[in-house]
Design an enzyme around this catalytic site. Sequence first.
Site, short mmCIF file in Angstrom:
data_model
loop_
_atom_site.label_atom_id
_atom_site.label_comp_id
_atom_site.label_asym_id
_atom_site.label_seq_id
_atom_site.Cartn_x
_atom_site.Cartn_y
_atom_site.Cartn_z
N ASP A 147 0.83 -1.22 0.00
CA ASP A 147 0.00 0.00 0.00
C ASP A 147 0.86 1.27 0.00
O ASP A 147 2.09 1.22 -0.05
CB ASP A 147 -0.93 -0.05 1.21
CG ASP A 147 -2.33 0.48 0.91
OD1 ASP A 147 -2.47 1.31 -0.01
OD2 ASP A 147 -3.27 0.06 1.61
N ASP A 202 -9.43 3.60 -3.65
CA ASP A 202 -10.23 2.43 -3.28
C ASP A 202 -11.60 2.40 -3.93
O ASP A 202 -12.21 3.44 -4.20
CB ASP A 202 -10.41 2.38 -1.76
CG ASP A 202 -9.15 1.96 -1.04
OD1 ASP A 202 -8.13 1.68 -1.71
OD2 ASP A 202 -9.17 1.90 0.19
#
Length: 400
Positions: A147, A202
Amino acid sequence: MTFCLCIFCCCAISLQAQKFEGLAMTPPMGWNSWNTFAVKISEKLVMDMADAMVSSGMKDAGYVYLVLDDGWMAMERDNQGNLVPDPEKFPHGIKPVADYIHSKGLKFGLYNCAGTKTCAGYPGTRGYEYQDARNYAAWEIDYLKFDWCNTDGINAKEAYTTMSKALTKAGRPIIFSLCEWGNNKPWEWAAPVGQLWRTTGDINAQYDGIKKYGNWHANGVMTIVDLQNGLQKYAGPGHWNDPDMLEVGNGMTEAEDRTHFSMWCMLAAPLIAGNDLRKMSPQTTAILTDKELVAVDQDPLGAEAVKYSDKDSLEVWTRPLQGGDWAVCFLNRSIGAKKISFDWAKESITDDVAGKSLDTHSAVYGLYDLWQNRAVGKTSGIFSASIPSHDVVVLRLKKS
Protein backbone atom coordinates in the site's frame (compact mmCIF):
# COMPACT_ATOMS: atom_id res chain seq x y z
CA MET A 1 39.19 -0.91 -21.01
CA THR A 2 38.41 -3.14 -18.05
CA PHE A 3 37.08 -0.13 -16.12
CA CYS A 4 34.73 0.83 -18.96
CA LEU A 5 33.52 -2.75 -19.28
CA CYS A 6 32.72 -2.87 -15.56
CA ILE A 7 30.71 0.34 -15.77
CA PHE A 8 28.81 -0.99 -18.78
CA CYS A 9 27.96 -4.24 -16.96
CA CYS A 10 26.81 -2.40 -13.85
CA CYS A 11 24.59 -0.10 -15.90
CA ALA A 12 23.12 -3.06 -17.78
CA ILE A 13 22.32 -4.85 -14.54
CA SER A 14 20.63 -1.73 -13.10
CA LEU A 15 18.38 -1.52 -16.15
CA GLN A 16 17.19 -5.11 -15.88
CA ALA A 17 13.78 -5.91 -14.45
CA GLN A 18 13.76 -6.31 -10.69
CA LYS A 19 10.71 -8.53 -10.37
CA PHE A 20 10.35 -12.28 -10.74
CA GLU A 21 9.48 -12.97 -14.37
CA GLY A 22 6.90 -15.49 -15.53
CA LEU A 23 4.35 -14.72 -12.80
CA ALA A 24 0.76 -13.55 -13.40
CA MET A 25 0.76 -14.21 -17.12
CA THR A 26 -3.00 -13.89 -16.81
CA PRO A 27 -4.64 -11.56 -14.26
CA PRO A 28 -4.42 -12.96 -10.71
CA MET A 29 -7.62 -14.34 -9.22
CA GLY A 30 -8.35 -14.73 -5.53
CA TRP A 31 -9.90 -13.21 -2.42
CA ASN A 32 -8.90 -10.36 -0.10
CA SER A 33 -10.09 -9.71 3.45
CA TRP A 34 -10.34 -5.91 3.42
CA ASN A 35 -13.66 -5.07 1.73
CA THR A 36 -15.72 -7.09 4.18
CA PHE A 37 -13.61 -7.48 7.32
CA ALA A 38 -11.08 -4.60 7.36
CA VAL A 39 -8.79 -5.32 10.36
CA LYS A 40 -11.26 -7.70 12.05
CA ILE A 41 -9.40 -10.78 10.92
CA SER A 42 -8.15 -13.93 12.62
CA GLU A 43 -6.54 -17.29 12.07
CA LYS A 44 -9.95 -18.97 12.17
CA LEU A 45 -11.46 -16.53 9.68
CA VAL A 46 -8.66 -17.11 7.20
CA MET A 47 -8.91 -20.89 7.48
CA ASP A 48 -12.70 -20.76 7.18
CA MET A 49 -12.35 -18.62 4.08
CA ALA A 50 -9.88 -21.08 2.57
CA ASP A 51 -12.40 -23.86 3.16
CA ALA A 52 -15.13 -21.74 1.55
CA MET A 53 -12.98 -20.98 -1.49
CA VAL A 54 -12.79 -24.70 -2.11
CA SER A 55 -16.34 -25.76 -1.20
CA SER A 56 -18.05 -22.89 -3.07
CA GLY A 57 -16.39 -23.71 -6.37
CA MET A 58 -14.30 -20.52 -6.33
CA LYS A 59 -11.03 -22.45 -6.44
CA ASP A 60 -12.21 -24.57 -9.37
CA ALA A 61 -13.22 -21.36 -11.16
CA GLY A 62 -9.64 -20.08 -10.86
CA TYR A 63 -9.57 -18.11 -7.60
CA VAL A 64 -6.38 -19.30 -5.91
CA TYR A 65 -4.83 -16.36 -4.01
CA LEU A 66 -6.13 -15.82 -0.47
CA VAL A 67 -4.75 -12.42 0.56
CA LEU A 68 -4.73 -11.21 4.14
CA ASP A 69 -4.94 -7.42 4.15
CA ASP A 70 -4.07 -4.82 6.82
CA GLY A 71 -4.22 -5.66 10.52
CA TRP A 72 -2.51 -9.05 10.67
CA MET A 73 0.53 -7.76 12.55
CA ALA A 74 1.11 -6.50 16.10
CA MET A 75 1.39 -2.76 16.69
CA GLU A 76 5.17 -2.95 17.21
CA ARG A 77 8.08 -4.86 15.68
CA ASP A 78 10.15 -7.11 17.96
CA ASN A 79 13.56 -6.11 19.33
CA GLN A 80 15.25 -7.48 16.19
CA GLY A 81 13.03 -5.34 13.99
CA ASN A 82 10.89 -8.21 12.71
CA LEU A 83 7.18 -7.93 12.01
CA VAL A 84 5.21 -9.89 14.59
CA PRO A 85 1.83 -11.49 13.85
CA ASP A 86 -0.83 -10.27 16.27
CA PRO A 87 -0.72 -12.92 19.03
CA GLU A 88 -4.48 -12.73 19.66
CA LYS A 89 -5.54 -12.86 16.02
CA PHE A 90 -2.86 -15.35 14.96
CA PRO A 91 -1.76 -17.27 18.08
CA HIS A 92 0.19 -19.82 16.03
CA GLY A 93 1.86 -17.26 13.79
CA ILE A 94 1.65 -16.85 10.02
CA LYS A 95 3.53 -19.92 8.78
CA PRO A 96 0.91 -22.46 9.99
CA VAL A 97 -1.79 -20.35 8.32
CA ALA A 98 0.17 -20.36 5.08
CA ASP A 99 0.66 -24.12 5.39
CA TYR A 100 -3.08 -24.66 5.85
CA ILE A 101 -3.92 -22.53 2.82
CA HIS A 102 -1.33 -24.36 0.72
CA SER A 103 -2.78 -27.69 1.86
CA LYS A 104 -6.03 -26.66 0.18
CA GLY A 105 -4.27 -26.14 -3.13
CA LEU A 106 -4.43 -22.36 -2.71
CA LYS A 107 -1.79 -19.64 -2.54
CA PHE A 108 -1.31 -17.17 0.31
CA GLY A 109 -0.85 -13.42 0.24
CA LEU A 110 -0.03 -10.75 2.82
CA TYR A 111 -0.25 -6.98 3.03
CA ASN A 112 2.10 -4.21 4.02
CA CYS A 113 2.79 -0.62 3.10
CA ALA A 114 5.59 1.45 1.57
CA GLY A 115 5.25 4.04 4.33
CA THR A 116 6.28 4.18 7.96
CA LYS A 117 2.89 2.81 9.00
CA THR A 118 0.11 0.96 7.21
CA CYS A 119 -3.19 2.62 6.43
CA ALA A 120 -4.64 1.22 9.67
CA GLY A 121 -1.64 2.37 11.74
CA TYR A 122 0.37 -0.88 11.98
CA PRO A 123 4.12 -1.05 11.29
CA GLY A 124 4.97 -0.19 7.70
CA THR A 125 7.92 -1.46 5.72
CA ARG A 126 9.92 1.74 5.14
CA GLY A 127 13.52 0.95 6.08
CA TYR A 128 12.79 -2.76 6.62
CA GLU A 129 12.26 -3.89 3.01
CA TYR A 130 14.91 -6.61 2.86
CA GLN A 131 14.20 -7.88 6.36
CA ASP A 132 10.47 -8.12 5.70
CA ALA A 133 11.05 -9.81 2.35
CA ARG A 134 13.17 -12.49 4.03
CA ASN A 135 10.37 -13.15 6.52
CA TYR A 136 7.76 -13.36 3.75
CA ALA A 137 9.92 -15.90 1.95
CA ALA A 138 10.41 -17.89 5.15
CA TRP A 139 6.66 -17.90 5.75
CA GLU A 140 6.20 -19.09 2.13
CA ILE A 141 3.82 -16.38 1.00
CA ASP A 142 3.00 -16.13 -2.69
CA TYR A 143 1.59 -12.60 -3.08
CA LEU A 144 2.36 -9.22 -1.50
CA LYS A 145 -0.05 -6.29 -1.64
CA PHE A 146 1.96 -3.14 -0.94
CA ASP A 147 0.00 0.00 0.00
CA TRP A 148 0.88 3.73 -0.09
CA CYS A 149 -0.18 5.29 3.24
CA ASN A 150 2.08 7.44 5.46
CA THR A 151 4.55 8.11 2.66
CA ASP A 152 5.19 11.85 2.96
CA GLY A 153 8.51 12.67 1.35
CA ILE A 154 8.92 9.20 -0.16
CA ASN A 155 9.42 8.70 -3.91
CA ALA A 156 6.96 6.08 -5.15
CA LYS A 157 9.10 4.62 -7.92
CA GLU A 158 12.09 4.31 -5.56
CA ALA A 159 10.04 2.78 -2.73
CA TYR A 160 8.34 0.15 -4.88
CA THR A 161 11.54 -0.65 -6.77
CA THR A 162 13.37 -1.22 -3.47
CA MET A 163 10.68 -3.63 -2.26
CA SER A 164 10.70 -5.43 -5.61
CA LYS A 165 14.45 -5.92 -5.40
CA ALA A 166 14.10 -7.13 -1.81
CA LEU A 167 11.56 -9.77 -2.83
CA THR A 168 13.81 -10.94 -5.65
CA LYS A 169 16.82 -11.18 -3.36
CA ALA A 170 14.76 -13.17 -0.82
CA GLY A 171 14.54 -15.83 -3.50
CA ARG A 172 10.90 -16.90 -3.38
CA PRO A 173 8.69 -16.08 -6.40
CA ILE A 174 6.08 -13.69 -4.97
CA ILE A 175 3.55 -11.71 -7.00
CA PHE A 176 4.07 -8.03 -6.22
CA SER A 177 0.88 -5.94 -6.21
CA LEU A 178 1.53 -2.18 -6.13
CA CYS A 179 -1.35 -0.50 -4.31
CA GLU A 180 -0.18 3.05 -5.10
CA TRP A 181 -3.67 4.35 -6.08
CA GLY A 182 -2.45 5.75 -9.40
CA ASN A 183 -1.17 8.98 -7.86
CA ASN A 184 2.27 8.65 -9.45
CA LYS A 185 1.15 6.95 -12.68
CA PRO A 186 2.67 3.53 -11.92
CA TRP A 187 1.55 2.22 -15.31
CA GLU A 188 4.37 4.31 -16.81
CA TRP A 189 7.17 2.72 -14.74
CA ALA A 190 5.98 -0.35 -12.82
CA ALA A 191 6.14 -3.08 -15.47
CA PRO A 192 9.71 -4.07 -14.45
CA VAL A 193 8.80 -3.69 -10.76
CA GLY A 194 5.62 -5.69 -10.14
CA GLN A 195 2.92 -7.81 -11.74
CA LEU A 196 0.02 -5.41 -11.16
CA TRP A 197 -0.57 -1.84 -10.06
CA ARG A 198 -3.61 -0.01 -8.83
CA THR A 199 -4.90 2.64 -11.21
CA THR A 200 -7.22 4.44 -8.77
CA GLY A 201 -8.07 4.95 -5.13
CA ASP A 202 -10.23 2.43 -3.28
CA ILE A 203 -13.44 0.98 -4.63
CA ASN A 204 -16.80 1.23 -2.86
CA ALA A 205 -19.85 -1.02 -3.24
CA GLN A 206 -21.86 1.44 -5.31
CA TYR A 207 -22.60 1.63 -9.01
CA ASP A 208 -21.34 5.15 -9.67
CA GLY A 209 -20.05 8.29 -7.98
CA ILE A 210 -17.89 8.58 -4.87
CA LYS A 211 -18.28 8.14 -1.13
CA LYS A 212 -16.39 10.55 1.12
CA TYR A 213 -14.50 9.40 4.20
CA GLY A 214 -13.10 12.55 5.80
CA ASN A 215 -10.03 13.56 3.82
CA TRP A 216 -10.33 10.79 1.21
CA HIS A 217 -13.01 9.15 -0.90
CA ALA A 218 -13.82 5.77 -2.40
CA ASN A 219 -15.01 5.31 -5.97
CA GLY A 220 -18.05 3.63 -7.41
CA VAL A 221 -17.67 0.97 -10.10
CA MET A 222 -18.44 3.19 -13.09
CA THR A 223 -16.26 5.99 -11.74
CA ILE A 224 -13.36 3.54 -11.77
CA VAL A 225 -14.25 2.30 -15.26
CA ASP A 226 -14.08 5.87 -16.55
CA LEU A 227 -10.62 6.30 -15.02
CA GLN A 228 -9.24 3.38 -17.08
CA ASN A 229 -9.43 5.38 -20.30
CA GLY A 230 -6.05 5.56 -22.00
CA LEU A 231 -4.40 2.89 -19.85
CA GLN A 232 -4.94 -0.08 -22.17
CA LYS A 233 -1.49 0.11 -23.78
CA TYR A 234 0.26 -0.46 -20.46
CA ALA A 235 -1.36 -3.80 -19.62
CA GLY A 236 -0.51 -7.30 -20.77
CA PRO A 237 0.76 -10.69 -19.61
CA GLY A 238 2.79 -10.25 -16.43
CA HIS A 239 1.91 -6.56 -15.98
CA TRP A 240 -1.69 -5.61 -15.34
CA ASN A 241 -3.73 -2.50 -14.64
CA ASP A 242 -5.61 -3.10 -11.38
CA PRO A 243 -8.90 -1.18 -10.93
CA ASP A 244 -9.16 -2.59 -7.38
CA MET A 245 -10.91 -5.53 -5.78
CA LEU A 246 -14.38 -6.81 -6.57
CA GLU A 247 -17.46 -5.66 -4.65
CA VAL A 248 -19.71 -8.38 -6.09
CA GLY A 249 -22.00 -9.64 -3.32
CA ASN A 250 -21.52 -6.58 -1.13
CA GLY A 251 -24.80 -4.74 -1.57
CA MET A 252 -25.32 -3.66 -5.17
CA THR A 253 -28.16 -5.06 -7.26
CA GLU A 254 -27.71 -8.29 -9.18
CA ALA A 255 -27.60 -6.34 -12.44
CA GLU A 256 -24.97 -3.98 -11.04
CA ASP A 257 -22.90 -6.90 -9.77
CA ARG A 258 -23.13 -8.49 -13.21
CA THR A 259 -22.03 -5.24 -14.84
CA HIS A 260 -19.17 -4.82 -12.37
CA PHE A 261 -17.89 -8.33 -13.01
CA SER A 262 -18.35 -8.05 -16.77
CA MET A 263 -16.36 -4.82 -16.99
CA TRP A 264 -13.52 -6.18 -14.87
CA CYS A 265 -13.36 -9.19 -17.20
CA MET A 266 -13.43 -6.97 -20.27
CA LEU A 267 -10.63 -4.85 -18.78
CA ALA A 268 -8.42 -7.91 -18.14
CA ALA A 269 -8.43 -6.90 -14.49
CA PRO A 270 -7.26 -9.00 -11.56
CA LEU A 271 -10.33 -10.72 -10.08
CA ILE A 272 -9.89 -10.43 -6.32
CA ALA A 273 -13.21 -11.07 -4.58
CA GLY A 274 -13.98 -9.06 -1.45
CA ASN A 275 -17.20 -10.59 -0.14
CA ASP A 276 -17.83 -13.14 2.62
CA LEU A 277 -17.42 -16.41 0.76
CA ARG A 278 -19.18 -18.31 3.54
CA LYS A 279 -22.46 -16.47 2.97
CA MET A 280 -22.73 -16.11 -0.81
CA SER A 281 -26.14 -16.13 -2.44
CA PRO A 282 -26.60 -18.41 -5.45
CA GLN A 283 -26.67 -15.28 -7.63
CA THR A 284 -23.33 -14.03 -6.28
CA THR A 285 -21.74 -17.44 -6.69
CA ALA A 286 -23.04 -17.70 -10.25
CA ILE A 287 -21.61 -14.31 -11.18
CA LEU A 288 -18.17 -14.84 -9.65
CA THR A 289 -17.75 -18.35 -11.06
CA ASP A 290 -19.20 -17.83 -14.53
CA LYS A 291 -16.77 -19.78 -16.68
CA GLU A 292 -17.49 -17.87 -19.88
CA LEU A 293 -16.75 -14.46 -18.34
CA VAL A 294 -13.75 -15.78 -16.44
CA ALA A 295 -12.40 -17.14 -19.74
CA VAL A 296 -12.60 -13.63 -21.20
CA ASP A 297 -10.74 -12.18 -18.23
CA GLN A 298 -8.07 -14.90 -18.40
CA ASP A 299 -7.64 -14.82 -22.17
CA PRO A 300 -3.93 -15.41 -22.88
CA LEU A 301 -3.68 -12.56 -25.41
CA GLY A 302 -4.02 -10.20 -22.47
CA ALA A 303 -5.51 -7.33 -24.48
CA GLU A 304 -7.56 -4.89 -22.41
CA ALA A 305 -10.94 -3.71 -23.75
CA VAL A 306 -11.42 -0.27 -25.26
CA LYS A 307 -14.57 1.80 -25.43
CA TYR A 308 -15.81 1.67 -29.01
CA SER A 309 -18.81 3.98 -28.70
CA ASP A 310 -20.79 5.97 -26.15
CA LYS A 311 -24.21 7.40 -26.97
CA ASP A 312 -27.19 8.20 -24.74
CA SER A 313 -25.74 6.28 -21.76
CA LEU A 314 -25.24 3.15 -23.88
CA GLU A 315 -21.62 2.14 -24.27
CA VAL A 316 -20.03 -0.51 -26.46
CA TRP A 317 -16.73 -2.02 -25.34
CA THR A 318 -14.64 -4.35 -27.51
CA ARG A 319 -11.80 -6.72 -26.71
CA PRO A 320 -9.83 -8.98 -29.07
CA LEU A 321 -9.19 -12.50 -27.80
CA GLN A 322 -6.66 -15.15 -28.66
CA GLY A 323 -7.40 -17.17 -31.78
CA GLY A 324 -9.38 -14.45 -33.54
CA ASP A 325 -12.40 -14.32 -31.22
CA TRP A 326 -13.74 -11.02 -29.87
CA ALA A 327 -15.67 -10.02 -26.75
CA VAL A 328 -18.18 -7.20 -27.13
CA CYS A 329 -19.97 -5.67 -24.13
CA PHE A 330 -23.08 -3.50 -24.43
CA LEU A 331 -23.33 -1.47 -21.21
CA ASN A 332 -26.45 0.44 -20.18
CA ARG A 333 -25.56 3.17 -17.66
CA SER A 334 -28.98 4.85 -17.69
CA ILE A 335 -31.75 4.57 -15.11
CA GLY A 336 -34.08 2.97 -17.64
CA ALA A 337 -33.95 0.10 -20.13
CA LYS A 338 -32.20 0.71 -23.46
CA LYS A 339 -32.75 -0.97 -26.81
CA ILE A 340 -29.75 -1.82 -28.91
CA SER A 341 -29.77 -2.38 -32.65
CA PHE A 342 -26.22 -3.04 -33.80
CA ASP A 343 -25.58 -3.49 -37.52
CA TRP A 344 -22.19 -5.17 -37.76
CA ALA A 345 -21.93 -4.42 -41.48
CA LYS A 346 -21.93 -0.68 -40.72
CA GLU A 347 -19.33 -0.84 -37.96
CA SER A 348 -15.55 -0.84 -38.21
CA ILE A 349 -14.04 -2.21 -35.02
CA THR A 350 -10.29 -2.05 -34.61
CA ASP A 351 -7.92 -2.19 -31.65
CA ASP A 352 -4.82 -0.16 -32.41
CA VAL A 353 -3.10 -1.21 -29.18
CA ALA A 354 -3.46 -4.93 -29.89
CA GLY A 355 -3.16 -4.48 -33.64
CA LYS A 356 -6.39 -6.39 -34.27
CA SER A 357 -9.46 -5.73 -36.44
CA LEU A 358 -12.90 -7.33 -36.37
CA ASP A 359 -13.56 -8.09 -40.02
CA THR A 360 -17.32 -8.51 -40.32
CA HIS A 361 -17.33 -7.54 -43.98
CA SER A 362 -15.47 -10.53 -45.44
CA ALA A 363 -16.10 -12.99 -42.60
CA VAL A 364 -19.15 -14.04 -40.59
CA TYR A 365 -18.95 -14.47 -36.85
CA GLY A 366 -21.37 -16.36 -34.64
CA LEU A 367 -22.71 -14.43 -31.63
CA TYR A 368 -22.83 -16.14 -28.25
CA ASP A 369 -24.45 -14.38 -25.27
CA LEU A 370 -22.16 -15.23 -22.36
CA TRP A 371 -24.62 -14.50 -19.54
CA GLN A 372 -27.53 -16.24 -21.27
CA ASN A 373 -25.33 -19.13 -22.45
CA ARG A 374 -26.88 -19.28 -25.87
CA ALA A 375 -26.29 -18.41 -29.51
CA VAL A 376 -28.03 -15.19 -30.52
CA GLY A 377 -27.32 -14.86 -34.23
CA LYS A 378 -24.50 -13.92 -36.55
CA THR A 379 -22.74 -10.76 -37.64
CA SER A 380 -24.42 -11.13 -41.03
CA GLY A 381 -27.56 -9.82 -39.34
CA ILE A 382 -28.42 -7.00 -36.94
CA PHE A 383 -28.06 -7.71 -33.25
CA SER A 384 -31.02 -6.40 -31.27
CA ALA A 385 -31.67 -6.52 -27.54
CA SER A 386 -33.27 -4.65 -24.67
CA ILE A 387 -30.83 -4.05 -21.83
CA PRO A 388 -32.21 -3.28 -18.36
CA SER A 389 -30.92 -0.37 -16.33
CA HIS A 390 -27.34 -0.77 -15.07
CA ASP A 391 -27.05 -4.09 -16.86
CA VAL A 392 -25.00 -5.53 -19.71
CA VAL A 393 -25.06 -7.92 -22.62
CA VAL A 394 -21.70 -9.57 -23.26
CA LEU A 395 -21.15 -11.41 -26.53
CA ARG A 396 -18.34 -13.65 -27.67
CA LEU A 397 -17.80 -13.56 -31.43
CA LYS A 398 -16.32 -16.57 -33.18
CA LYS A 399 -15.83 -17.10 -36.89
CA SER A 400 -18.52 -19.36 -38.31
